[in-house]
Design an enzyme around this catalytic site. Structure first.
Site, mmCIF file in Angstrom:
data_model
loop_
_atom_site.group_PDB
_atom_site.id
_atom_site.type_symbol
_atom_site.label_atom_id
_atom_site.label_comp_id
_atom_site.label_asym_id
_atom_site.label_seq_id
_atom_site.Cartn_x
_atom_site.Cartn_y
_atom_site.Cartn_z
ATOM 1 C CE1 TYR A 1 -1.276 13.523 -6.570
ATOM 2 C CE2 TYR A 1 -2.137 15.767 -6.658
ATOM 3 C CZ TYR A 1 -1.362 14.762 -7.206
ATOM 4 O OH TYR A 1 -0.685 14.970 -8.379
ATOM 5 C CG ASN B 1 5.268 10.808 -3.835
ATOM 6 O OD1 ASN B 1 5.607 11.184 -4.960
ATOM 7 N ND2 ASN B 1 4.011 10.834 -3.424
ATOM 8 C CG ASP C 1 22.497 11.358 -12.703
ATOM 9 O OD1 ASP C 1 22.022 10.458 -13.428
ATOM 10 O OD2 ASP C 1 22.963 12.419 -13.159
ATOM 11 C CG HIS D 1 4.158 8.161 -7.927
ATOM 12 N ND1 HIS D 1 4.756 9.400 -7.879
ATOM 13 C CD2 HIS D 1 5.052 7.339 -8.537
ATOM 14 C CE1 HIS D 1 5.945 9.339 -8.436
ATOM 15 N NE2 HIS D 1 6.159 8.100 -8.851
ATOM 16 C CG LEU D 2 -0.274 9.959 -2.353
ATOM 17 C CD1 LEU D 2 0.144 11.418 -2.358
ATOM 18 C CD2 LEU D 2 -1.157 9.674 -1.161
ATOM 19 C CB SER D 3 -2.357 9.906 -8.446
ATOM 20 O OG SER D 3 -1.114 10.370 -8.959
ATOM 21 N NE ARG E 1 0.005 14.566 -13.431
ATOM 22 C CZ ARG E 1 0.446 15.627 -12.731
ATOM 23 N NH1 ARG E 1 1.507 15.527 -11.969
ATOM 24 N NH2 ARG E 1 -0.190 16.783 -12.801
HETATM 25 C C1 DQA Z 1 2.522 12.223 -7.319
HETATM 26 C C2 DQA Z 1 2.288 12.165 -8.838
HETATM 27 C C3 DQA Z 1 3.101 13.228 -9.555
HETATM 28 O O1 DQA Z 1 2.854 13.164 -10.953
HETATM 29 C C4 DQA Z 1 2.732 14.604 -9.062
HETATM 30 O O2 DQA Z 1 3.546 15.586 -9.681
HETATM 31 C C5 DQA Z 1 2.758 14.716 -7.594
HETATM 32 C C6 DQA Z 1 2.254 13.609 -6.773
HETATM 33 C C7 DQA Z 1 1.629 11.232 -6.556
HETATM 34 O O3 DQA Z 1 1.946 10.927 -5.415
HETATM 35 O O4 DQA Z 1 0.608 10.785 -7.083
HETATM 36 O O5 DQA Z 1 3.111 15.765 -7.052
HETATM 37 O O6 DQA Z 1 3.880 11.867 -7.061
#
Ligand code: DQA
Length: 164
Positions: free
Chosen positions: A27, A80, A93, A106-108, A117
């Site tokens: 992250y 996020n 919902d 998402h960062l990743s 994921r």
């Molecule tokens: C995340 C990716 C999710 O899978 C993870 O649970 C996170 C961070 C991201 O920003 O990459 O907490 O949302």
């Protein structure tokens, strides 16, 4: 005079308050305050204001999404949802009924990580998804919301929910 929507909400879910100290190889080293400072300068350039909030609690995120929807000036939401992305029917919902565009970030790159994921419950009900660019994902998300808010997104648009 036009009624331009000028507030963009940036909502962060669980464990994102630990950015910088949480699995930095995934992250990044930057804490949220540094990311938020950059977002504020981008927001100023784009002529919008930000409301930035983080919670570790699902219901709190839902309350804020509803508050964002009720705001007269809300242009949209950069969300996020972190771990709730993959688990929360209630959050999905809520997002599905929001009258303003929601951009999932998402960062990743969640699609390049563990199989659990790869699936986002939110993806079918958001305007779009931005993943894998680290802190830049939020800036791209902000740009997306600002440009979408000038278009017809929400009730009456042709956005359709898939069954997955
Ligand atoms: C995340 C990716 C999710 O899978 C993870 O649970 C996170 C961070 C991201 O920003 O990459 O907490 O949302």
């Amino acid at each position: 005079m036009g009624t331009r929507k000028t507030v963009v909400w940036i909502l962060n879910g669980p464990n994102l308050n630990w950015l910088g100290r949480r699995e930095p190889h995934i992250y990044g080293q930057q804490g949220w305050p540094a990311i938020e400072a950059r977002l504020h300068s981008l927001a100023e350039q784009l002529g919008v204001e930000l409301v930035c909030r983080q919670s570790n609690h699902e219901g709190q995120l839902i309350d804020w999404l509803q508050e964002a929807a009720d705001g007269d000036s809300t242009a949209g939401v950069v969300l996020n949802a972190a771990g709730f992305t993959h688990t929360s029917v209630a959050l999905r919902d809520c997002v599905a009924s929001l009258p303003v565009p929601v951009v999932e970030v998402h960062l990743s790159n969640i699609h390049a990580r563990e199989p659990f994921r790869h699936h986002s419950l939110l993806a079918p009900v958001v305007a779009g998804q931005i993943v894998g660019f680290g802190a830049l994902s939020y800036e791209l998300g902000l740009r997306a919301v600002v440009s979408l808010s000038g278009q017809a997104i929400g009730p009456g648009s042709d956005r359709t929910e898939r069954g997955d």
